[in-house]
Design an enzyme around this catalytic site. Structure first.
Site, PDB file in Angstrom:
ATOM      1  N   LYS A 128       2.561  40.473  15.412  1.00 45.70           N
ATOM      2  CA  LYS A 128       3.477  39.892  14.448  1.00 45.70           C
ATOM      3  C   LYS A 128       4.916  40.062  14.928  1.00 45.70           C
ATOM      4  O   LYS A 128       5.171  41.002  15.698  1.00 45.70           O
ATOM      5  CB  LYS A 128       3.280  40.578  13.105  1.00 45.70           C
ATOM      6  CG  LYS A 128       3.528  42.073  13.183  1.00 45.70           C
ATOM      7  CD  LYS A 128       3.063  42.803  11.976  1.00 45.70           C
ATOM      8  CE  LYS A 128       3.209  44.298  12.175  1.00 45.70           C
ATOM      9  NZ  LYS A 128       2.429  44.821  13.309  1.00 45.70           N
ATOM     10  N   TYR A 213       6.905  43.014   7.160  1.00 45.14           N
ATOM     11  CA  TYR A 213       6.124  44.028   6.449  1.00 45.14           C
ATOM     12  C   TYR A 213       6.320  43.899   4.938  1.00 45.14           C
ATOM     13  O   TYR A 213       5.379  44.064   4.155  1.00 45.14           O
ATOM     14  CB  TYR A 213       6.526  45.437   6.892  1.00 45.14           C
ATOM     15  CG  TYR A 213       6.013  45.837   8.244  1.00 45.14           C
ATOM     16  CD1 TYR A 213       4.703  46.285   8.415  1.00 45.14           C
ATOM     17  CD2 TYR A 213       6.835  45.793   9.369  1.00 45.14           C
ATOM     18  CE1 TYR A 213       4.230  46.665   9.652  1.00 45.14           C
ATOM     19  CE2 TYR A 213       6.367  46.171  10.620  1.00 45.14           C
ATOM     20  CZ  TYR A 213       5.068  46.601  10.753  1.00 45.14           C
ATOM     21  OH  TYR A 213       4.604  46.975  11.990  1.00 45.14           O
TER      22      TYR A 213
END
Length: 356
Positions: A128, A213
Site C-alpha cells: 500500500k 491507515y
C-alpha cells in the site's frame, strides 16, 4: 467410498480442517514468493516473517542493488540463480518455483512492477498505497483478471488480531450503534524526504502513505464504503513539502450514518483510532503499529492474543492460490482507497464536498 460419496459424506458431517476448509481443499504445499524491492520494510518485516508462515516460503529476490540482493539471498538460503533485477524481471516467467511476486517499492513504481509481474504469469501482492492514481489501479485489477491471477494489497491490519477484534466489537454492537470514528495517523519526517516528498515516487504525500491507515480503519470499523468526502489540506513552508501535502483533515460520510474524521501528516507522531457508539467507546493507541497495541473498550483492556500479521497476510494469498479462493484484501479494495484519496485531494482543492 467413491469420490462423490466421500464428498457428500464430508459435507453432510461438516468435516473441516483447522483452516475451516473442506478436507479435500486443504492446501498441500508452500507457495513460492519472490520479494521485489529490498528496502527496510522487506528486510525488517517481510522476509523475517516467512519463518512464521505455514503456506509461504521465499524462493527469489528481485532488486536494483546486486550486492544487497546477494547478501539477502544468502541470508535466506536463496541461490544466486534466483536473483533477478528490474531489467530482467520478465525472466521470472520461466521460473516455476515463483508463484507470487511481492512488490515492496515506492508507491510510484507499484503499477509498473505489478503489471510486469502479472504479465509474467505470477500472482502479485502489492504494498500500500496501491498506486499513484485510480486509473493505474483499474489497470492493475483488469490485468490480474485478464491473466487469471490473484492481486492482493498489503493491508496487514486485516490480518492483525487486535484490529480483527475491533471489527468484531463494531459488528456485534458491543458499544452499541457506531456513530463516529476518529483516526490520527502521522509521523515526523525530519530528513530531506527522499521518495516520500517526491510526487513521482511517493504519490500523494502523507494522505496516501500514512493516511491510508486511517482510511482503512474508518472503512473496516464502519463496515461500509464512504459516499461523500469533505477535506482540507495544507503544506508547511519548508523545502521537503514543495511537492506533497503535509497536513490533511477529512470527514468521510458513510451510508449507514457513520461519520469518520481522519487526520494525517508528516509533522507529528500519531497512531490511533477511537470509535464512539451510543453505548460506549472503543479506543486504540497505538492502533495499527507493528506491535505494542493497546485497545480498551469503555476504559477496560481488550484481551487479545497477538499474532504475526505479516505471516497471516502472506498465507492468506498462498491459501487462496491453492484452493482457487479469494483474499481478504484484493486489488478492488486498494482501488477503492485510491478513489477516496483522490476525492480528498479534489475536495481540498475545491473547498467543497465530493461524492463517491
Amino acid at each position: 467410498m467413491s469420490d462423490l460419496t466421500r464428498r457428500s459424506f464430508l459435507q453432510g458431517v461438516g468435516a473441516v480442517a483447522v483452516t475451516g476448509l473442506p478436507i479435500e481443499q486443504e492446501p498441500t504445499k508452500k507457495i513460492g514468493w519472490a520479494i521485489l524491492g529490498l528496502g527496510g520494510y522487506a528486510t525488517n518485516q517481510i522476509l523475517p516473517r516467512f519463518k512464521d508462515c505455514s503456506l509461504s516460503r521465499p524462493v527469489a529476490v528481485i532488486s536494483g542493488s546486486p550486492d544487497k540482493a546477494k547478501r539477502i539471498a544468502a541470508q535466506y538460503g536463496i541461490p544466486e540463480s534466483k536473483i533477478y533485477n528490474y531489467q530482467n524481471l520478465e525472466k521470472i516467467k520461466d521460473d516455476p518455483d515463483i508463484d507470487v511476486v511481492y512488490v515492496i517499492t515506492p508507491p510510484g513504481t507499484h503499477h509498473e512492477f505489478t503489471m510486469r509481474s502479472l504479465k509474467s504469469g505470477k500472482h502479485v501482492c502489492c504494498e500500500k498505497p496501491m498506486a499513484s492514481s485510480s486509473k493505474e489501479c483499474e489497470e492493475m485489477v483488469a490485468e490480474a483478471k485478464r491473466q487469471g491471477k490473484l492481486l492482493q494489497i498489503g493491508y496487514r491490519c486485516h490480518y492483525d488480531n487486535f484490529n480483527r477484534r475491533a471489527m468484531e466489537i463494531c459488528r456485534k454492537g458491543e458499544i452499541g450503534q457506531v456513530r463516529t470514528i476518529v483516526t490520527e495517523h502521522a509521523f515526523t519526517m525530519e530528513w530531506g524526504g527522499g521518495w516520500h516528498s517526491d510526487p513521482k515516487l511517493g504519490g500523494f504525500g502523507a494522505i496516501s502513505e500514512i493516511g491510508v491507515y486511517g482510511i482503512q480503519a474508518a472503512c473496516y470499523l464502519a463496515g461500509a464504503d464512504p459516499v461523500e468526502v469533505m477535506a482540507l489540506r495544507n503544506k508547511l513552508d519548508v523545502p521537503r513539502f514543495k511537492g506533497v501535502e503535509d497536513v490533511n483533515q477529512a470527514v468521510l460520510a458513510f451510508p449507514n450514518g457513520v461519520l469518520a474524521n481522519i487526520a494525517t501528516g508528516y509533522s507529528w507522531n500519531a497512531n490511533n483510532f477511537r470509535v464512539y457508539g451510543n453505548r460506549g467507546m472503543l479506543d486504540a493507541e497505538p492502533a495499527t503499529s507493528y506491535s505494542g497495541h493497546r485497545f480498551t473498550m469503555n476504559g477496560r483492556p481488550v484481551e487479545v492474543v497477538p499474532n504475526v500479521q505479516w505471516a497471516e497476510q502472506m498465507d492468506d494469498l498462498s491459501r487462496a492460490i491453492q484452493v482457487e479462493g479469494q483474499v481478504k484484501t484484493p486489488g478492488e479494495m486498494g482501488l477503492r482507497d485510491i478513489r477516496i484519496i483522490e476525492a480528498i485531494i479534489r475536495s481540498g482543492k475545491e473547498r467543497k464536498a465530493v461524492s463517491l
